[in-house]
Motif scaffolding. Structure first.
Motif, PDB file in Angstrom:
ATOM      1  N   LEU A  45      48.683  23.696 -42.394  1.00  0.00           N
ATOM      2  CA  LEU A  45      47.800  23.291 -43.491  1.00  0.00           C
ATOM      3  C   LEU A  45      47.151  24.488 -44.174  1.00  0.00           C
ATOM      4  O   LEU A  45      46.534  25.322 -43.509  1.00  0.00           O
ATOM      5  N   PRO A  46      47.253  24.568 -45.502  1.00  0.00           N
ATOM      6  CA  PRO A  46      46.533  25.616 -46.218  1.00  0.00           C
ATOM      7  C   PRO A  46      45.049  25.247 -46.302  1.00  0.00           C
ATOM      8  O   PRO A  46      44.698  24.066 -46.379  1.00  0.00           O
ATOM      9  N   VAL A  47      44.184  26.246 -46.251  1.00  0.00           N
ATOM     10  CA  VAL A  47      42.736  26.033 -46.360  1.00  0.00           C
ATOM     11  C   VAL A  47      42.251  26.826 -47.573  1.00  0.00           C
ATOM     12  O   VAL A  47      42.472  28.032 -47.665  1.00  0.00           O
ATOM     13  N   PHE A  48      41.578  26.116 -48.484  1.00  0.00           N
ATOM     14  CA  PHE A  48      41.127  26.725 -49.722  1.00  0.00           C
ATOM     15  C   PHE A  48      39.619  26.938 -49.725  1.00  0.00           C
ATOM     16  O   PHE A  48      38.879  26.256 -49.020  1.00  0.00           O
ATOM     17  N   LEU A  96      42.413  30.711 -48.538  1.00  0.00           N
ATOM     18  CA  LEU A  96      41.703  31.581 -47.602  1.00  0.00           C
ATOM     19  C   LEU A  96      42.393  31.699 -46.247  1.00  0.00           C
ATOM     20  O   LEU A  96      42.272  32.719 -45.579  1.00  0.00           O
ATOM     21  N   ALA A  97      43.072  30.647 -45.840  1.00  0.00           N
ATOM     22  CA  ALA A  97      43.677  30.640 -44.501  1.00  0.00           C
ATOM     23  C   ALA A  97      44.776  29.592 -44.445  1.00  0.00           C
ATOM     24  O   ALA A  97      44.881  28.733 -45.323  1.00  0.00           O
ATOM     25  N   VAL A  98      45.573  29.682 -43.395  1.00  0.00           N
ATOM     26  CA  VAL A  98      46.556  28.654 -43.081  1.00  0.00           C
ATOM     27  C   VAL A  98      46.392  28.345 -41.598  1.00  0.00           C
ATOM     28  O   VAL A  98      46.343  29.251 -40.773  1.00  0.00           O
ATOM     29  N   VAL A  99      46.260  27.065 -41.278  1.00  0.00           N
ATOM     30  CA  VAL A  99      46.082  26.626 -39.897  1.00  0.00           C
ATOM     31  C   VAL A  99      47.341  25.879 -39.465  1.00  0.00           C
ATOM     32  O   VAL A  99      47.782  24.953 -40.144  1.00  0.00           O
ATOM     33  N   GLY A 100      47.908  26.308 -38.347  1.00  0.00           N
ATOM     34  CA  GLY A 100      49.096  25.654 -37.803  1.00  0.00           C
ATOM     35  C   GLY A 100      48.753  24.895 -36.537  1.00  0.00           C
ATOM     36  O   GLY A 100      48.046  25.409 -35.676  1.00  0.00           O
ATOM     37  N   LEU A 101      49.240  23.673 -36.439  1.00  0.00           N
ATOM     38  CA  LEU A 101      49.019  22.833 -35.266  1.00  0.00           C
ATOM     39  C   LEU A 101      50.366  22.495 -34.647  1.00  0.00           C
ATOM     40  O   LEU A 101      51.288  22.087 -35.349  1.00  0.00           O
ATOM     41  N   GLY A 102      50.471  22.673 -33.341  1.00  0.00           N
ATOM     42  CA  GLY A 102      51.687  22.304 -32.618  1.00  0.00           C
ATOM     43  C   GLY A 102      51.393  21.132 -31.703  1.00  0.00           C
ATOM     44  O   GLY A 102      50.321  21.062 -31.102  1.00  0.00           O
ATOM     45  N   PHE A 103      52.324  20.207 -31.604  1.00  0.00           N
ATOM     46  CA  PHE A 103      52.153  19.011 -30.790  1.00  0.00           C
ATOM     47  C   PHE A 103      53.267  18.934 -29.750  1.00  0.00           C
ATOM     48  O   PHE A 103      54.406  19.307 -30.030  1.00  0.00           O
ATOM     49  N   THR A 104      52.929  18.421 -28.593  1.00  0.00           N
ATOM     50  CA  THR A 104      53.908  18.333 -27.507  1.00  0.00           C
ATOM     51  C   THR A 104      54.869  17.174 -27.686  1.00  0.00           C
ATOM     52  O   THR A 104      55.874  17.105 -26.988  1.00  0.00           O
ATOM     53  N   ALA A 161      39.734  22.876 -42.380  1.00  0.00           N
ATOM     54  CA  ALA A 161      38.765  23.554 -43.232  1.00  0.00           C
ATOM     55  C   ALA A 161      37.534  24.012 -42.453  1.00  0.00           C
ATOM     56  O   ALA A 161      36.816  24.904 -42.898  1.00  0.00           O
ATOM     57  N   THR A 162      37.301  23.448 -41.264  1.00  0.00           N
ATOM     58  CA  THR A 162      36.138  23.865 -40.473  1.00  0.00           C
ATOM     59  C   THR A 162      36.290  25.285 -39.932  1.00  0.00           C
ATOM     60  O   THR A 162      35.294  25.862 -39.488  1.00  0.00           O
ATOM     61  N   VAL A 163      37.493  25.863 -39.981  1.00  0.00           N
ATOM     62  CA  VAL A 163      37.654  27.252 -39.537  1.00  0.00           C
ATOM     63  C   VAL A 163      36.814  28.194 -40.394  1.00  0.00           C
ATOM     64  O   VAL A 163      36.421  29.257 -39.947  1.00  0.00           O
ATOM     65  N   LEU A 164      36.530  27.772 -41.622  1.00  0.00           N
ATOM     66  CA  LEU A 164      35.724  28.615 -42.506  1.00  0.00           C
ATOM     67  C   LEU A 164      34.296  28.763 -42.006  1.00  0.00           C
ATOM     68  O   LEU A 164      33.646  29.767 -42.269  1.00  0.00           O
TER      69      LEU A 164
END
Length: 99
Positions: free
Chosen positions: A55-58, A67-75, A93-96
């Protein structure tokens, strides 16, 4: 949690593709492990995720500024609904707040 990279090459891998498209990128295991388009890179495959969402974060003040890109991996293999993608996007977006 793992930080895969601090610099994202736009257009390379899932994070770079999300940055380039300025939109979420979701991949299931059948594509993620065998992808030849460049969306899934070897480092991403090494995590052995069966489903992945990036997910891109603006900037909240300027929605054109990435501003950032967050990657999530699932099992497990995942098919993401629009509602799930929106919810994970809000969480990403909470990473900001941590910066």
């Amino acid at each position: 949690m793992q930080n895969g990279t601090a610099v994202i090459p736009v257009g390379k891998g899932m994070a770079g593709t999300a940055a380039e498209r300025r939109a979420p990128v979701a991949v299931a295991v059948s594509d993620f492990q065998t992808d030849t388009t460049g969306v899934a890179v070897p480092g991403g495959r090494a995590a052995r995720a069966k489903g992945s969402l990036t997910l891109p974060v603006f900037d909240p003040a300027d929605d054109t500024r990435l501003l950032a890109v967050v990657g999530l991996g699932f099992t497990e293999t995942r098919e993401f609904t629009e509602a799930e993608i929106a919810a994970y996007g809000a969480d990403a977006a909470t990473v900001l707040k941590a910066v």
